[in-house]
Design an enzyme around this catalytic site. Sequence first.
Site: not given
Length: 565
Positions: A347, A219, A465
Amino acid sequence: MSYKALILNLFVLIVTNLYPRDVSADKQPIVRTPLGEVAGYYMSTRGGRQISAFTSIPFAQPPLQSLRFKAPVSLAAWKGKLDATKPSPMCVQRNPYIRQKEIVGQEDCLYLNIYTPRNENELGRDKDLLPVMVFFHGGGWMCGGSSTDLYGPEYLLDRDVVLVATNYRLGPLGFLSTQDEHCPGNNGLKDQQEALRFIQKIIHSFGGNKNSVTLFGESAGGASAHYHMLSETSAGLFHKAISESGTAMVPWAEAPPGEALRNAFRLAKLLNCPQAPSERMLTCLRTKDSYDIINTEFRFYVWDYEPMTPFKAVIEPDLPGAFLKRNVRKVPAAPAVPWMTGLTRDEGCLKSGWITSNTTRFQEYMSGFDTIAPVTFYYENSPYVDVITKKIRNKYLKDGEFGDIKSGILDIYTDSYFAYPVIEAVELTFNYTKKPVYLYALSYKAKNSFSEIFGVPDTDNYICHADDLMYLFPIYFLSKAPSAQDIEMSKLIVTLWTNFATSGNPNKPVRVPFKWSAASSGKKMEYLDINANPSMKRDLASRSRFWGSLPLWHNVRTRRFLDEL
């Protein structure tokens, strides 16, 4: 005791029992570094290997008082033996992804952890040095940390690598910019850079090879790794990079023109500080409590926790020590390195879960989409706001059943926040390098998923995610025990990542039962589909190319959209 505190205590208890840590003074590994002695402790890996851990090592001077909002200052040699057995403190923060209300952490937070498979008798030797993997945590540059209880070495150090996990300043404390010499910006990224300089000085003492350093992160950590690839002042401090679910092109990490200064003015106003000149602003802000500074983040939100990241990376003035002096879409001055980057399948559940699982929030989102979309997708200052919103609605939110709209909201965030930025970054990378670029998509469904952390009730349906993290680190706050197949997938992913860190090629030196080919172009986008039977495919994230046709601030060169108006 709060539910959150109970979960945290249970998590620490489980980790401690599963992977014993011996911090007794008579069994400590001692390392003699160029900056002084360090005393650590022993741990055990998943495979039963004894390793040496050194935690909460300071790598820069505490960024307090006059050093707040400044680039990190190098650490001098210390006297005596440094106690490296304590947990690294988190930087001051509040976590919007779990709807955290309280502020936690401390401003004196520039510490890192080092884990090595070398024992005390092997430490300090200059032969048989191991590749080094430096991990940057995620959290939207607003939250997260390097704690062993979050990103421990128990999986990765079953392979012959040295692992370093580092903190960096967050939120306005790490990413405020006045766009001048008084606070150029990117201090959180400069903290990472200072950690890399520190590693160059001392890592050989821990058995690590300073000439074989791989950055990896997830991320915001993945975006960070990519930013270092573009920064000429980071050149030479690392040699390979892995960006998981984040690149320098993600809209939540890249400030559009004018935003940084507007937010600096707004921060000053919220804390009753002068907005100009910037030197007076900063002098005043340095007198404020760090928790009060972070507490202003709620005041930047327009709806719910939107925009998610008010303080982002910026292009700095051309001054000595600048981290980033040019647009990330221009050919960088830094030399290229081998790169691995990719995505999880779903995600977007990072954001969509909180919206679609709550009736009131969902109704607000749908009824207020014309107002909310420009904020949550970072185009509110575009002259084409209404047209962009209409295009997005027609693409993802056509009239239909709730399930279809729910899926559409997931896809919007997947594509705009993560997928298209990967395509854009890879296409640009092929314009200036012949170094290999390895792409992947995680489509293996494990028993666990971070979707439960992000408010998704039906966690069995998502590969969310951050789900890749549980294969690299022992993430024990997830509720279910991994299956035997999950463990085997973890071992495979550990092998791929450590192979890349060792050789720049995920296929060697440890053999894997398939071939992961590097992508040949930004058009073909060949990638490894990581599932129960990994295989090569083409056209990674092709659906998300829609976002390249919109006249976003960084896409104004795209004429096709404007010609349709």
